[in-house]
Design a protein around this motif. Structure first.
Motif, PDB file in Angstrom:
ATOM      1  N   ARG A 289       0.743  -1.187  -0.060  1.00  0.00           N
ATOM      2  CA  ARG A 289      -0.001  -0.033   0.093  1.00  0.00           C
ATOM      3  C   ARG A 289       0.817   1.350   0.032  1.00  0.00           C
ATOM      4  NH1 ARG A 289      -5.373   0.000   1.796  1.00  0.00           N
ATOM      5  NH2 ARG A 289      -6.424  -2.095   1.576  1.00  0.00           N
ATOM      6  N   VAL A 290       1.974   0.863  -0.497  1.00  0.00           N
ATOM      7  CA  VAL A 290       3.121   2.329  -0.340  1.00  0.00           C
ATOM      8  C   VAL A 290       3.563   2.498  -1.905  1.00  0.00           C
ATOM      9  CG1 VAL A 290       5.149   3.225   0.610  1.00  0.00           C
ATOM     10  CG2 VAL A 290       3.690   1.706   2.104  1.00  0.00           C
ATOM     11  N   GLY A 291       3.321   3.660  -2.223  1.00  0.00           N
ATOM     12  CA  GLY A 291       4.020   3.881  -3.774  1.00  0.00           C
ATOM     13  C   GLY A 291       4.878   5.146  -3.641  1.00  0.00           C
ATOM     14  N   LEU A 292       5.400   5.557  -4.848  1.00  0.00           N
ATOM     15  CA  LEU A 292       6.366   6.906  -4.865  1.00  0.00           C
ATOM     16  C   LEU A 292       5.654   7.472  -6.245  1.00  0.00           C
ATOM     17  CD1 LEU A 292       9.484   4.395  -4.890  1.00  0.00           C
ATOM     18  CD2 LEU A 292       8.646   6.174  -3.004  1.00  0.00           C
ATOM     19  N   VAL A 293       6.156   8.697  -6.234  1.00  0.00           N
ATOM     20  CA  VAL A 293       5.841   9.749  -7.317  1.00  0.00           C
ATOM     21  C   VAL A 293       6.767  10.642  -7.540  1.00  0.00           C
ATOM     22  CG1 VAL A 293       4.357  11.288  -5.816  1.00  0.00           C
ATOM     23  CG2 VAL A 293       3.677  11.047  -8.277  1.00  0.00           C
ATOM     24  N   GLY A 294       6.945  11.382  -8.815  1.00  0.00           N
ATOM     25  CA  GLY A 294       7.763  12.383  -8.904  1.00  0.00           C
ATOM     26  C   GLY A 294       9.207  11.703  -8.840  1.00  0.00           C
ATOM     27  N   ASP A 295      10.150  12.955  -8.475  1.00  0.00           N
ATOM     28  CA  ASP A 295      11.720  12.016  -8.529  1.00  0.00           C
ATOM     29  C   ASP A 295      11.860  10.784  -7.542  1.00  0.00           C
ATOM     30  OD1 ASP A 295      12.244  14.280 -10.236  1.00  0.00           O
ATOM     31  OD2 ASP A 295      13.181  15.330  -8.724  1.00  0.00           O
ATOM     32  N   ALA A 296      11.058  10.804  -6.636  1.00  0.00           N
ATOM     33  CA  ALA A 296      11.471   9.528  -5.718  1.00  0.00           C
ATOM     34  C   ALA A 296      11.332   8.337  -6.588  1.00  0.00           C
ATOM     35  CB  ALA A 296      10.378   9.555  -4.721  1.00  0.00           C
ATOM     36  N   ALA A 297      10.338   8.440  -7.418  1.00  0.00           N
ATOM     37  CA  ALA A 297      10.126   7.040  -8.395  1.00  0.00           C
ATOM     38  C   ALA A 297      10.826   7.042  -9.624  1.00  0.00           C
ATOM     39  CB  ALA A 297       8.482   6.934  -8.513  1.00  0.00           C
ATOM     40  N   TYR A 298      10.898   8.399 -10.371  1.00  0.00           N
ATOM     41  CA  TYR A 298      11.407   8.191 -11.616  1.00  0.00           C
ATOM     42  C   TYR A 298      12.109   9.433 -12.060  1.00  0.00           C
ATOM     43  CZ  TYR A 298       6.398   9.468 -11.671  1.00  0.00           C
ATOM     44  OH  TYR A 298       5.319   9.781 -11.479  1.00  0.00           O
ATOM     45  N   CYS A 299      13.084  10.041 -11.341  1.00  0.00           N
ATOM     46  CA  CYS A 299      13.676  11.175 -11.565  1.00  0.00           C
ATOM     47  C   CYS A 299      14.537  11.106 -12.854  1.00  0.00           C
ATOM     48  CB  CYS A 299      14.678  11.470 -10.486  1.00  0.00           C
ATOM     49  SG  CYS A 299      15.918  12.894 -10.771  1.00  0.00           S
ATOM     50  N   ALA A 300      14.339  12.026 -13.894  1.00  0.00           N
ATOM     51  CA  ALA A 300      14.806  12.121 -14.980  1.00  0.00           C
ATOM     52  C   ALA A 300      16.074  13.133 -14.967  1.00  0.00           C
ATOM     53  CB  ALA A 300      14.036  12.484 -16.395  1.00  0.00           C
ATOM     54  N   SER A 301      16.312  13.613 -14.054  1.00  0.00           N
ATOM     55  CA  SER A 301      17.304  14.868 -13.627  1.00  0.00           C
ATOM     56  C   SER A 301      17.032  16.053 -14.481  1.00  0.00           C
ATOM     57  CB  SER A 301      18.880  14.181 -14.275  1.00  0.00           C
ATOM     58  OG  SER A 301      19.099  14.636 -15.549  1.00  0.00           O
ATOM     59  N   PRO A 302      17.711  17.262 -13.866  1.00  0.00           N
ATOM     60  CA  PRO A 302      17.412  18.308 -14.453  1.00  0.00           C
ATOM     61  C   PRO A 302      17.868  18.696 -16.043  1.00  0.00           C
ATOM     62  CG  PRO A 302      18.276  18.890 -12.344  1.00  0.00           C
ATOM     63  CD  PRO A 302      18.389  16.985 -12.593  1.00  0.00           C
ATOM     64  N   LEU A 303      18.619  17.308 -16.441  1.00  0.00           N
ATOM     65  CA  LEU A 303      19.137  17.708 -17.871  1.00  0.00           C
ATOM     66  C   LEU A 303      17.958  17.354 -18.722  1.00  0.00           C
ATOM     67  CD1 LEU A 303      22.401  15.788 -17.459  1.00  0.00           C
ATOM     68  CD2 LEU A 303      22.291  18.101 -17.900  1.00  0.00           C
ATOM     69  N   SER A 304      16.982  16.604 -18.211  1.00  0.00           N
ATOM     70  CA  SER A 304      15.778  16.482 -19.456  1.00  0.00           C
ATOM     71  C   SER A 304      15.061  17.592 -19.504  1.00  0.00           C
ATOM     72  CB  SER A 304      14.830  15.390 -18.704  1.00  0.00           C
ATOM     73  OG  SER A 304      14.060  15.867 -17.592  1.00  0.00           O
ATOM     74  N   GLY A 305      14.887  18.686 -18.490  1.00  0.00           N
ATOM     75  CA  GLY A 305      14.441  19.723 -18.504  1.00  0.00           C
ATOM     76  C   GLY A 305      12.735  19.468 -18.192  1.00  0.00           C
ATOM     77  N   HIS A 306      12.221  18.370 -17.503  1.00  0.00           N
ATOM     78  CA  HIS A 306      11.095  17.931 -17.498  1.00  0.00           C
ATOM     79  C   HIS A 306      10.650  17.586 -15.993  1.00  0.00           C
ATOM     80  CE1 HIS A 306      11.002  17.716 -21.747  1.00  0.00           C
ATOM     81  NE2 HIS A 306       9.655  17.649 -21.655  1.00  0.00           N
ATOM     82  N   GLY A 307      11.519  17.999 -14.907  1.00  0.00           N
ATOM     83  CA  GLY A 307      11.442  17.753 -13.575  1.00  0.00           C
ATOM     84  C   GLY A 307      10.129  17.977 -12.874  1.00  0.00           C
ATOM     85  N   ALA A 308       9.676  19.225 -13.290  1.00  0.00           N
ATOM     86  CA  ALA A 308       8.316  19.763 -12.715  1.00  0.00           C
ATOM     87  C   ALA A 308       7.231  18.843 -13.362  1.00  0.00           C
ATOM     88  CB  ALA A 308       8.353  21.230 -12.621  1.00  0.00           C
ATOM     89  N   THR A 309       7.360  18.850 -14.805  1.00  0.00           N
ATOM     90  CA  THR A 309       6.429  18.416 -15.553  1.00  0.00           C
ATOM     91  C   THR A 309       6.033  16.798 -15.219  1.00  0.00           C
ATOM     92  OG1 THR A 309       6.732  19.830 -17.549  1.00  0.00           O
ATOM     93  CG2 THR A 309       5.731  17.836 -18.194  1.00  0.00           C
ATOM     94  N   ILE A 310       7.004  16.178 -15.251  1.00  0.00           N
ATOM     95  CA  ILE A 310       6.903  14.793 -14.743  1.00  0.00           C
ATOM     96  C   ILE A 310       6.046  14.528 -13.395  1.00  0.00           C
ATOM     97  CG2 ILE A 310       8.561  13.952 -16.401  1.00  0.00           C
ATOM     98  CD1 ILE A 310      10.444  13.300 -13.991  1.00  0.00           C
ATOM     99  N   SER A 311       6.624  15.451 -12.620  1.00  0.00           N
ATOM    100  CA  SER A 311       5.800  15.431 -11.074  1.00  0.00           C
ATOM    101  C   SER A 311       4.376  15.906 -11.134  1.00  0.00           C
ATOM    102  CB  SER A 311       6.831  16.193 -10.189  1.00  0.00           C
ATOM    103  OG  SER A 311       7.965  15.997  -9.861  1.00  0.00           O
ATOM    104  N   LEU A 312       4.376  17.034 -12.132  1.00  0.00           N
ATOM    105  CA  LEU A 312       2.628  17.082 -12.141  1.00  0.00           C
ATOM    106  C   LEU A 312       2.022  16.010 -12.809  1.00  0.00           C
ATOM    107  CD1 LEU A 312       3.342  20.948 -12.929  1.00  0.00           C
ATOM    108  CD2 LEU A 312       2.043  20.162 -11.037  1.00  0.00           C
ATOM    109  N   VAL A 313       2.607  15.723 -13.864  1.00  0.00           N
ATOM    110  CA  VAL A 313       1.525  14.621 -14.616  1.00  0.00           C
ATOM    111  C   VAL A 313       1.582  13.153 -13.704  1.00  0.00           C
ATOM    112  CG1 VAL A 313       1.856  13.206 -16.626  1.00  0.00           C
ATOM    113  CG2 VAL A 313       2.273  15.312 -16.806  1.00  0.00           C
ATOM    114  N   GLY A 314       2.708  12.906 -12.977  1.00  0.00           N
ATOM    115  CA  GLY A 314       2.804  11.850 -12.127  1.00  0.00           C
ATOM    116  C   GLY A 314       1.652  11.886 -11.107  1.00  0.00           C
TER     117      GLY A 314
END
Length: 412
Positions: A289-314
């Motif tokens: 019953r424990v899950g992860l979201v955002g950088d905790a689960a799938y950080c793409a690094s700032p090099l992707s330019g999508h850190g905030a985007t994947i957190s919001l979509v996730g």
């Protein structure tokens, strides 16, 4: 009237940066009782500037917060590549990339982004500042959470939204080293004086293996420095600020342009940040019953330019799938991963391939090639510029948001 499929469910979220408050927003909309625990004594202000791209903007639009974020953005006309005497060598404007170019249309301080999302549901979500999870006991029927400062409480679901070095992930899967993919470089951010009198622009100076960016912030009264350098994995404690400052001082030493001036301000800066460019690669984003979201689960690094985007979509997808499978937490967590993982793989690929090559070229030839590429951007007609960054634009807009509108009230 909404059926509020999660009414009666209790959810604890660890972390109050971006993914945590965004997930709390959506879970409350679906009727859940939501608590967020954050180790900091208050919502964190400041921090690096992050991008809102493509499908991330659509999530924010669905939250009814897009115009607030436009108003709070850090205005930037573009990115200028300069030599050691600050002479312009190339310039890439914001315009002409459909909002998703090298400099995104909406760039906003992480603290400002977090505050806007927090304010949108603060009256409906319980926040526990100055505390953290000490232990998780998942019985299969619920999770008893032992806090460091408060009495234990039981929740139906616990979600870690606590970043690259997630303590929640550690409690699920053990030490972080096997799950971090080092991308070969490090980054530091800190606020400095705007000695160059930059106005709504970012300047980038590069040498082989290291780069320095200065961009105006706080209505041009200050500047944000971002220093990157290439290096194999270092053995250090990321929480030891004095140690990490010394690492940056040693790597920036002898660099040209404004490097010595901004390095001299490291000691007094209130918001120094240092970490590796790394990605999180997990075989599963949940356990029980424990899950992860955002950088905790799938950080793409700032090099992707999508850190905030994947957190919001996730956060949007996780809340939606938990609501869609109300009463079956395991099914909701599994569906969240199944829906999102293919797109997240493409975001991580972008960060590994495109971002790393552009940010800090290894050789003088690579630095010159980057300048030539940006110079080409500058002289292309606006209608042709998107073709030069097709991989990035394709990834930014490459996920179709599931429609969860029937599961909760429509935003005002």
């Amino acid at each position: 009237m909404s059926n509020e499929p999660l009414r009666g469910s209790s959810v604890l979220i660890s972390g109050a940066s971006v993914a945590g408050p965004a997930l709390a927003f959506w879970l409350h909309r679906y009727g859940a009782s939501v608590t967020v625990v954050e180790m900091a004594p208050a919502l964190r202000s400041g921090g690096q500037i992050v991008d809102l791209r493509g499908v991330g903007r659509e999530v924010v639009r669905g939250m009814g917060l897009l115009e607030q974020m436009r108003a709070a953005r850090t205005p930037t006309d573009g990115l200028r590549l300069v030599d050691e005497r600050n002479r312009s060598r190339a310039f890439v404007p914001v315009e002409g990339f459909r909002g998703d170019g090298p400099i995104a249309e909406i760039e906003i301080g992480r603290g400002a982004l977090s505050e806007i999302i927090y304010d949108a549901a603060a009256d409906d979500v319980e926040y526990l500042f100055g505390d953290r999870i000490a232990r998780l006991d998942d019985s299969g029927e619920g999770v008893v959470v032992h806090f460091e400062q408060r009495e234990p409480r039981r929740f139906d679901v616990v979600i870690g939204a606590d970043g690259l070095h997630s303590a929640t992930r550690g409690k699920l899967f053990g030490p972080e080293q096997p799950f971090l993919r080092h991308l070969g470089s490090y980054v530091a951010w800190w606020t400095v004086d705007n000695d160059l009198q930059l106005r709504y622009v970012a300047h980038l100076y590069g040498e082989p293996g290291r780069s320095l960016v200065l961009r105006s912030t706080e209505r041009n009264t200050r500047a944000l420095a971002a220093f990157t350098f290439n290096e194999r994995p270092l053995n250090y404690d990321y929480r030891d600020t004095e140690l990490t400052k010394n690492i940056v001082r040693s790597r920036i030493a002898g660099m040209g342009w404004e490097a010595s001036r901004v390095a001299a301000q490291i000691e007094e800066t209130p918001d120094f940040y240092f970490d590796s460019f790394s990605q999180v690669v997990l075989g599963s984003w949940s356990k029980g019953r424990v899950g992860l979201v955002g950088d905790a689960a799938y950080c793409a690094s700032p090099l992707s330019g999508h850190g905030a985007t994947i957190s919001l979509v996730g956060a949007y997808v996780l809340a939606g799938e938990l609501a869609r499978h109300a009463g079956d937490v395991s099914a909701g967590l599994a569906s969240y991963e199944r829906v999102l993982r293919p797109w997240l793989a493409s975001v991580q690929e972008l960060g590994r391939d495109e971002g790393a090559k552009m940010m800090t070229p290894e050789s003088a030839l690579g630095v010159a090639a980057r300048t030539r590429l940006v110079h080409l951007f500058e002289h292309l007609p606006a209608r042709l510029r998107p073709f030069m960054v097709r991989p990035q634009i394709r990834v930014s807009n490459g996920f179709v948001l599931p429609d969860y509108s029937a599961l909760g009230p429509i935003p005002a």
